[in-house]
Design a protein around this motif. Structure first.
Motif, short mmCIF file in Angstrom:
data_model
loop_
_atom_site.label_atom_id
_atom_site.label_comp_id
_atom_site.label_asym_id
_atom_site.label_seq_id
_atom_site.Cartn_x
_atom_site.Cartn_y
_atom_site.Cartn_z
N VAL A 62 0.71 -1.25 -0.06
CA VAL A 62 0.03 -0.16 0.10
C VAL A 62 0.98 1.21 -0.14
O VAL A 62 1.88 1.24 0.82
CB VAL A 62 -0.96 0.01 1.26
N GLU A 63 0.68 2.24 -0.95
CA GLU A 63 1.39 3.55 -0.99
C GLU A 63 0.43 4.52 -0.82
O GLU A 63 -1.10 4.56 -1.06
CB GLU A 63 2.00 3.55 -2.34
N TYR A 64 0.66 5.69 -0.10
CA TYR A 64 -0.26 6.69 0.35
C TYR A 64 -0.07 7.99 -0.53
O TYR A 64 1.21 8.31 -0.73
CB TYR A 64 -0.10 7.11 1.90
N GLN A 65 -0.96 8.55 -0.79
CA GLN A 65 -0.77 9.81 -1.58
C GLN A 65 -1.59 11.09 -0.61
O GLN A 65 -2.60 10.91 -0.18
CB GLN A 65 -1.37 9.86 -2.95
N PRO A 66 -0.70 12.06 -0.16
CA PRO A 66 -1.14 13.02 0.77
C PRO A 66 -2.15 13.87 0.08
O PRO A 66 -2.12 14.14 -1.21
CB PRO A 66 0.08 13.90 0.87
N ILE A 67 -3.20 14.46 0.62
CA ILE A 67 -4.05 15.30 0.33
C ILE A 67 -3.87 16.51 0.98
O ILE A 67 -4.00 16.66 2.18
CB ILE A 67 -5.74 14.68 0.51
N ALA A 68 -3.54 17.66 0.51
CA ALA A 68 -3.19 18.93 1.10
C ALA A 68 -4.32 19.89 0.97
O ALA A 68 -5.04 19.78 0.21
CB ALA A 68 -1.98 19.47 0.28
N VAL A 75 -1.06 18.95 5.28
CA VAL A 75 -1.72 17.48 4.68
C VAL A 75 -2.91 17.40 5.61
O VAL A 75 -3.13 17.25 6.85
CB VAL A 75 -0.58 16.34 5.00
N ALA A 76 -4.13 17.17 4.93
CA ALA A 76 -5.26 17.02 5.69
C ALA A 76 -5.72 15.52 5.73
O ALA A 76 -6.50 15.10 6.62
CB ALA A 76 -6.20 17.78 4.75
N ASN A 77 -5.24 14.79 4.76
CA ASN A 77 -5.71 13.45 4.66
C ASN A 77 -4.81 12.70 3.72
O ASN A 77 -3.82 13.36 3.26
CB ASN A 77 -7.21 13.26 4.09
N ARG A 78 -5.03 11.51 3.41
CA ARG A 78 -4.29 10.68 2.64
C ARG A 78 -5.17 9.71 1.84
O ARG A 78 -6.04 9.12 2.51
CB ARG A 78 -2.98 10.00 2.95
N ASP A 79 -4.74 9.34 0.49
CA ASP A 79 -5.35 8.18 -0.14
C ASP A 79 -4.41 7.18 -0.06
O ASP A 79 -3.57 7.27 -0.30
CB ASP A 79 -5.82 8.75 -1.62
N ALA A 80 -5.24 6.04 0.07
CA ALA A 80 -4.32 4.65 0.09
C ALA A 80 -4.46 4.11 -1.43
O ALA A 80 -5.57 3.78 -2.01
CB ALA A 80 -4.90 3.57 1.10
N PHE A 81 -3.32 3.58 -1.90
CA PHE A 81 -3.33 2.87 -3.19
C PHE A 81 -2.71 1.54 -3.36
O PHE A 81 -1.46 1.62 -2.52
CB PHE A 81 -2.48 3.75 -4.43
N VAL A 82 -3.25 0.52 -3.70
CA VAL A 82 -2.53 -0.78 -3.66
C VAL A 82 -1.49 -0.97 -4.87
O VAL A 82 -2.00 -0.49 -6.06
CB VAL A 82 -3.69 -1.95 -3.59
N ARG A 83 -0.37 -1.50 -4.71
CA ARG A 83 0.21 -1.78 -5.88
C ARG A 83 0.60 -3.34 -5.77
O ARG A 83 0.62 -3.77 -4.64
CB ARG A 83 1.79 -1.04 -5.74
N TRP A 84 0.71 -3.95 -6.85
CA TRP A 84 1.15 -5.20 -6.86
C TRP A 84 2.42 -5.49 -7.82
O TRP A 84 2.41 -5.07 -8.86
CB TRP A 84 -0.27 -5.86 -7.70
N ARG A 85 3.26 -6.07 -7.14
CA ARG A 85 4.66 -6.45 -8.01
C ARG A 85 4.30 -7.61 -8.50
O ARG A 85 4.65 -8.78 -7.86
CB ARG A 85 5.79 -6.46 -6.86
N HIS A 86 4.21 -7.50 -9.87
CA HIS A 86 3.86 -8.88 -10.71
C HIS A 86 5.25 -9.45 -11.17
O HIS A 86 6.11 -8.62 -11.62
CB HIS A 86 3.11 -8.56 -11.87
N GLN A 87 5.53 -10.72 -11.08
CA GLN A 87 6.88 -11.10 -11.46
C GLN A 87 7.27 -10.88 -12.87
O GLN A 87 8.31 -10.66 -13.19
CB GLN A 87 6.75 -12.74 -11.23
N ALA A 88 6.28 -10.95 -13.92
CA ALA A 88 6.60 -10.65 -15.25
C ALA A 88 6.46 -9.18 -15.82
O ALA A 88 7.32 -8.75 -16.69
CB ALA A 88 5.79 -11.75 -16.29
#
Length: 124
Positions: A62-68, A75-88
Motif C-alpha cells: 500500500v502506498e499513500y498519496q497526501p491530500i493537501a 496534509v489534511a488526509n491521504r489516499d491509499a493505493f494498492v500496488r502489485w509487484r507482478h513477476q513478469a
C-alpha cells in the motif's frame, strides 16, 4: 505426515503443476505458451487470505498519496493505493490490479485488506 514431509510434498506438487503448465498449447492450429508460478505458505504467520499471502511474498503493498489543504499546504488526509509487484510485468498500478481483483472475485477481500493496512499504518 510430519511438517517437513508435507512441505516437500507441496513443493513437488507445485513443480509438477508448473512443468505441466509450461507445455505448449495448440488451439485451432495456433500455438500458445503459458506459464505458472507457485508460492507455498508453511505457517499461519504467512497469512490466511490471498492478499495476506501476496504481501508475505512481497507482492502487494500500500502506498499513500497526501491530500493537501489548498489554504496552507498542510496534509489534511491521504489516499491509499494498492500496488502489485507482478513477476513478469513489474509494478502494476491500481488501474491494472483492481480489475484483476474484481474479475477473480477478490475485490472485497482486497479492499478490506487495504483498509485494515491503512488503519494500522495510521495507528503506528
Amino acid at each position: 505426515m510430519a511438517g517437513g514431509e508435507s512441505v516437500a510434498l507441496c513443493d513437488r506438487s507445485a513443480h509438477r503443476i508448473i512443468k505441466l503448465m509450461s507445455k505448449a498449447l495448440v488451439l485451432s492450429g495456433d500455438t500458445s505458451h503459458i506459464g505458472a508460478n507457485a508460492g507455498i505458505a508453511t505457517d499461519r504467520k504467512h497469512g490466511s487470505t490471498r492478499p495476506e499471502l501476496l504481501v508475505c511474498a512481497g507482492r502487494l503493498r500500500v502506498e499513500y498519496q497526501p491530500i493537501a489543504e489548498v489554504r496552507d499546504g498542510s496534509v489534511a488526509n491521504r489516499d491509499a493505493f494498492v500496488r502489485w509487484r507482478h513477476q513478469a510485468c513489474g509494478v502494476l498500478l491500481p488501474a491494472a490490479c483492481i480489475p484483476i481483483a474484481d474479475r477473480t472475485g477478490r475485490i472485497a477481500a482486497l479492499g478490506e485488506w487495504v483498509s485494515r493496512r491503512s488503519r494500522n499504518s495510521l495507528s503506528s
